[in-house]
Design a protein around this motif. Structure first.
Motif, PDB file in Angstrom:
ATOM      1  N   GLU A 168      33.655  40.854  43.420  1.00 36.11           N
ATOM      2  CA  GLU A 168      33.899  41.952  44.355  1.00 36.11           C
ATOM      3  C   GLU A 168      35.310  42.517  44.207  1.00 36.11           C
ATOM      4  O   GLU A 168      35.509  43.732  44.319  1.00 36.11           O
ATOM      5  CB  GLU A 168      33.641  41.481  45.787  1.00 36.11           C
ATOM      6  CG  GLU A 168      32.170  41.185  46.062  1.00 36.11           C
ATOM      7  CD  GLU A 168      31.921  40.706  47.481  1.00 36.11           C
ATOM      8  OE1 GLU A 168      32.640  41.176  48.394  1.00 36.11           O
ATOM      9  OE2 GLU A 168      31.035  39.852  47.685  1.00 36.11           O
ATOM     10  N   PHE A 169      36.297  41.661  43.980  1.00 36.70           N
ATOM     11  CA  PHE A 169      37.649  42.152  43.730  1.00 36.70           C
ATOM     12  C   PHE A 169      37.671  43.040  42.485  1.00 36.70           C
ATOM     13  O   PHE A 169      38.287  44.112  42.470  1.00 36.70           O
ATOM     14  CB  PHE A 169      38.631  40.991  43.547  1.00 36.70           C
ATOM     15  CG  PHE A 169      39.159  40.394  44.824  1.00 36.70           C
ATOM     16  CD1 PHE A 169      39.717  41.199  45.811  1.00 36.70           C
ATOM     17  CD2 PHE A 169      39.139  39.015  45.025  1.00 36.70           C
ATOM     18  CE1 PHE A 169      40.226  40.645  46.992  1.00 36.70           C
ATOM     19  CE2 PHE A 169      39.639  38.459  46.195  1.00 36.70           C
ATOM     20  CZ  PHE A 169      40.185  39.269  47.180  1.00 36.70           C
ATOM     21  N   LYS A 170      37.012  42.580  41.428  1.00 42.26           N
ATOM     22  CA  LYS A 170      36.986  43.357  40.179  1.00 42.26           C
ATOM     23  C   LYS A 170      36.290  44.695  40.390  1.00 42.26           C
ATOM     24  O   LYS A 170      36.733  45.733  39.865  1.00 42.26           O
ATOM     25  CB  LYS A 170      36.279  42.560  39.087  1.00 42.26           C
ATOM     26  CG  LYS A 170      37.099  41.389  38.534  1.00 42.26           C
ATOM     27  CD  LYS A 170      36.361  40.695  37.404  1.00 42.26           C
ATOM     28  CE  LYS A 170      37.204  39.600  36.771  1.00 42.26           C
ATOM     29  NZ  LYS A 170      36.489  38.914  35.659  1.00 42.26           N
ATOM     30  N   ALA A 171      35.208  44.696  41.148  1.00 38.60           N
ATOM     31  CA  ALA A 171      34.484  45.938  41.410  1.00 38.60           C
ATOM     32  C   ALA A 171      35.348  46.914  42.214  1.00 38.60           C
ATOM     33  O   ALA A 171      35.358  48.130  41.940  1.00 38.60           O
ATOM     34  CB  ALA A 171      33.187  45.645  42.161  1.00 38.60           C
ATOM     35  N   ALA A 172      36.087  46.395  43.199  1.00 40.01           N
ATOM     36  CA  ALA A 172      36.964  47.246  44.012  1.00 40.01           C
ATOM     37  C   ALA A 172      38.060  47.857  43.155  1.00 40.01           C
ATOM     38  O   ALA A 172      38.386  49.052  43.281  1.00 40.01           O
ATOM     39  CB  ALA A 172      37.560  46.437  45.161  1.00 40.01           C
ATOM     40  N   GLN A 173      38.629  47.058  42.263  1.00 41.51           N
ATOM     41  CA  GLN A 173      39.686  47.558  41.387  1.00 41.51           C
ATOM     42  C   GLN A 173      39.149  48.606  40.421  1.00 41.51           C
ATOM     43  O   GLN A 173      39.787  49.637  40.188  1.00 41.51           O
ATOM     44  CB  GLN A 173      40.328  46.405  40.626  1.00 41.51           C
ATOM     45  CG  GLN A 173      41.192  45.507  41.489  1.00 41.51           C
ATOM     46  CD  GLN A 173      41.948  44.476  40.683  1.00 41.51           C
ATOM     47  OE1 GLN A 173      42.009  44.538  39.467  1.00 41.51           O
ATOM     48  NE2 GLN A 173      42.520  43.494  41.358  1.00 41.51           N
ATOM     49  N   ALA A 174      37.986  48.350  39.848  1.00 37.84           N
ATOM     50  CA  ALA A 174      37.404  49.300  38.907  1.00 37.84           C
ATOM     51  C   ALA A 174      37.111  50.631  39.586  1.00 37.84           C
ATOM     52  O   ALA A 174      37.343  51.707  39.015  1.00 37.84           O
ATOM     53  CB  ALA A 174      36.128  48.716  38.300  1.00 37.84           C
TER      54      ALA A 174
END
Length: 273
Positions: A52-58
């Motif tokens: 979820e962190f990676k998705a938010a950053q992307a």
């Protein structure tokens, strides 16, 4: 106490905290390397939080790829809006997955304050649109500097995740906040609107304060944090000047500043760390 005196007092308090703090460490090799867990939470690896962190950053990176107009006042806000939304999205991941209750409180405070700032940015842009014919021409040097800030943030936020949502939230928010500081400094150098310069100063001071708190929290848990927040920005007697200009009526008055969530010292309370 007047707003200007209060702002200066807060700035000097921040200086005192940062200079005297025994926990603040210069980042060395191997960000995220952890020593003994002081509160026992570092064993809580959460792969779903990492996703979820990676998705938010992307999503944030995609949203920040909006074209530049060449107007440094406008570009500062149009790119800070998706940048702030990225902070909100990461804060919401932290609220869902963090094991430390203080992390959830920090996430909630960032969620609320960043939404308010986005509202203020959008309001300024809406009011400014009517004045577009009177605005200055394009500033290619400001565009180059904003783009350099974006590229640097994208590189820094590619650091590995530990799997600990409490640690990962702070590690990546440090780089995120540093980008806000860097964009605000570009605005200070190039903005023509006094409201933009005042807004930028406030962003710098608040984000430096939060970076210091994030780094201190990580240091107490034996985690080497990425660099951020330096050199310290100081408010001066010239900070937050009156902005009731004849050519810009109603935009960025002292009355509008009073009580705004992004003013120095606002945002996440110190006791949450």
């Amino acid at each position: 106490m007047t707003l200007r005196k209060k702002s200066l007092a807060i700035a000097f308090t921040i200086v005192s905290v940062i200079v005297t703090s025994p926990t603040l460490e210069a980042a060395a090799q191997g960000y995220g390397h952890a020593g003994p867990a002081l509160d026992g939470h570092r064993s809580n690896v959460d792969p779903s939080a990492v996703r979820e962190f990676k998705a938010a950053q992307a999503q944030m990176m995609r949203n920040m790829m909006v074209p530049f107009t060449g107007d440094p006042d406008v570009d500062f806000r149009t790119h800070m809006i998706p940048h702030h939304q990225g902070a909100i999205d990461m804060a919401r991941v932290a609220k869902r997955h963090a094991k430390n209750p203080l992390t959830r409180q920090v996430g909630e405070a960032i969620d609320v304050s960043q939404q308010r700032e986005i509202y203020e940015f959008r309001g300024w842009l809406a009011r400014s649109e009517a004045m577009a014919p009177n605005r200055v021409g394009a500033d290619p040097s400001a565009v180059r500097e904003y783009k350099a800030v974006h590229a640097r943030m994208m590189r820094k936020m590619k650091m590995p995740f530990t799997g600990d949502p409490d640690v990962d939230f702070r590690m990546h928010m440090i780089s995120h906040h540093q980008a806000a500081i860097d964009m605000a400094k570009v605005a200070l150098r190039h903005a023509k609107d006094a409201w933009t310069r005042q807004n930028a100063e406030a962003v710098i001071v608040e984000q430096q304060y939060e970076i210091h708190q994030f780094r201190s929290w990580l240091a107490r848990r034996g985690v080497k944090a990425p660099p951020g927040g330096d050199p310290l920005y100081l408010l001066t007697a010239r900070s937050f000047p009156p902005r009731n200009h004849d050519e810009d009526p109603g935009l960025g008055t002292q009355a509008e500043l009073a009580g705004q969530t992004w003013a120095p010292g606002s945002g996440v309370p110190n006791q949450l760390y």
